[in-house]
Scaffold this active site. Structure first.
Site, PDB file in Angstrom:
ATOM      1  CG  ASP A 189     -27.664  -0.132 -25.121  1.00 26.97           C
ATOM      2  OD1 ASP A 189     -28.404   0.865 -24.998  1.00 26.97           O
ATOM      3  OD2 ASP A 189     -26.460  -0.121 -24.812  1.00 26.97           O
TER       4      ASP A 189
ATOM      5  CB  SER B 169     -24.133 -10.508 -19.113  1.00 28.46           C
ATOM      6  OG  SER B 169     -23.503  -9.357 -18.609  1.00 28.46           O
ATOM      7  CB  THR B 170     -27.639 -14.053 -21.624  1.00 30.22           C
ATOM      8  OG1 THR B 170     -28.862 -13.364 -21.900  1.00 30.22           O
ATOM      9  CG2 THR B 170     -27.512 -14.299 -20.148  1.00 30.22           C
TER      10      THR B 170
HETATM   11  P1  ADP Z   1     -25.464  -7.955 -23.381  1.00 27.22           P
HETATM   12  O1  ADP Z   1     -24.480  -7.117 -24.145  1.00 27.22           O
HETATM   13  O2  ADP Z   1     -25.587  -7.565 -21.929  1.00 27.22           O
HETATM   14  O3  ADP Z   1     -25.249  -9.419 -23.572  1.00 27.22           O
HETATM   15  P2  ADP Z   1     -27.695  -7.967 -25.304  1.00 27.22           P
HETATM   16  O4  ADP Z   1     -28.663  -6.882 -25.585  1.00 27.22           O
HETATM   17  O5  ADP Z   1     -26.787  -8.392 -26.408  1.00 27.22           O
HETATM   18  O6  ADP Z   1     -26.893  -7.530 -23.991  1.00 27.22           O
HETATM   19  O7  ADP Z   1     -28.485  -9.252 -24.828  1.00 27.22           O
HETATM   20  C1  ADP Z   1     -29.084  -9.377 -23.566  1.00 27.22           C
HETATM   21  C2  ADP Z   1     -30.377 -10.133 -23.703  1.00 27.22           C
HETATM   22  O8  ADP Z   1     -31.398  -9.255 -24.151  1.00 27.22           O
HETATM   23  C3  ADP Z   1     -30.339 -11.295 -24.710  1.00 27.22           C
HETATM   24  O9  ADP Z   1     -30.934 -12.429 -24.089  1.00 27.22           O
HETATM   25  C4  ADP Z   1     -31.179 -10.778 -25.867  1.00 27.22           C
HETATM   26  O10 ADP Z   1     -31.860 -11.838 -26.522  1.00 27.22           O
HETATM   27  C5  ADP Z   1     -32.180  -9.902 -25.124  1.00 27.22           C
HETATM   28  N1  ADP Z   1     -32.904  -8.888 -25.902  1.00 27.22           N
HETATM   29  C6  ADP Z   1     -32.598  -8.304 -27.082  1.00 27.22           C
HETATM   30  N2  ADP Z   1     -33.538  -7.404 -27.445  1.00 27.22           N
HETATM   31  C7  ADP Z   1     -34.470  -7.400 -26.450  1.00 27.22           C
HETATM   32  C8  ADP Z   1     -35.709  -6.708 -26.213  1.00 27.22           C
HETATM   33  N3  ADP Z   1     -36.180  -5.797 -27.079  1.00 27.22           N
HETATM   34  N4  ADP Z   1     -36.387  -6.980 -25.066  1.00 27.22           N
HETATM   35  C9  ADP Z   1     -35.941  -7.874 -24.172  1.00 27.22           C
HETATM   36  N5  ADP Z   1     -34.785  -8.560 -24.326  1.00 27.22           N
HETATM   37  C10 ADP Z   1     -34.067  -8.332 -25.453  1.00 27.22           C
END
Ligand code: ADP
Length: 174
Positions: free
Chosen positions: A40, A123-124
């Protein structure tokens, strides 16, 4: 890694979703659409303030659903903000809510007539959904959508690290 379904492509790649050139990229958002850490934060940083400006006008998006904004400075045209569940042990509807977050994102893509979309592993991260279980739900939901009538020709999972990439590989090959 790629799988052909009904003439369409389901692809796994490791990397940063903000650099994807698909018509839409999906954000793992919170229900307030307030921005946050993880993917995000990365999307809002790379896309600039326009995405947050539009998000505020939407006034939130419930868990298990998805909402769309334009994509600011990103190469994608749209950001679809999908709200996955926080993992609370698995007895609070988490599997249904996670599947629904993917399904609603795909339905929005269909309504907009988009040809391609990229997903992160919803969500992971901060929401702590067990990776293998989340991967199985994500892959199954996308496969089901691609087996039906949809303008989507290309769905990409952009996995941020090797552990996530391997989990989605296992899910795709099972
Ligand atoms: P949530 O709150 O839904 O768990 P997060 O952003 O904390 O969302 O994590 C969701 C996934 O996105 C995790 O596997 C994390 O490693 C991954 N992630 C974080 N930054 C990026 C990025 N720039 N591009 C793709 N995936 C990402």
């Amino acid at each position: 890694m790629q799988l052909k379904i009904n003439g369409k492509t389901l692809e796994l790649t490791q990397g940063d979703i903000t650099s994807q050139e698909t018509d839409a990229i999906v954000n793992a958002a919170n229900s307030g659409l307030r921005g946050g850490a993880g993917v995000d934060g990365a999307i809002h940083r790379a896309g600039g303030p326009e995405i947050m400006k539009e998000s505020r006008l939407l006034g939130g998006c419930s868990t298990g659903s998805a909402c769309i904004t334009t994509a600011g400075k990103l190469k994608a045209k749209y950001v679809i903000h999908a709200v996955g569940p926080v993992w609370r042990g698995g007895e609070s509807g988490e599997p249904q809510l996670l599947a629904s977050a993917y399904r609603k994102s795909l339905e929005i893509a269909l309504e907009k007539g988009l040809g391609s979309i990229s997903f992160p592993s919803i969500s992971t991260g901060a929401y702590r959904y067990p990776l293998d279980d989340a991967a199985a739900i994500a892959i199954a939901t996308v496969k089901k959508h691609l087996a039906g009538e949809t303008p989507l020709k290309n769905v990409v999972f952009v996995l941020f690290n090797e552990a996530a990439f391997k989990a989605y590989q296992r899910a795709l090959s099972s």
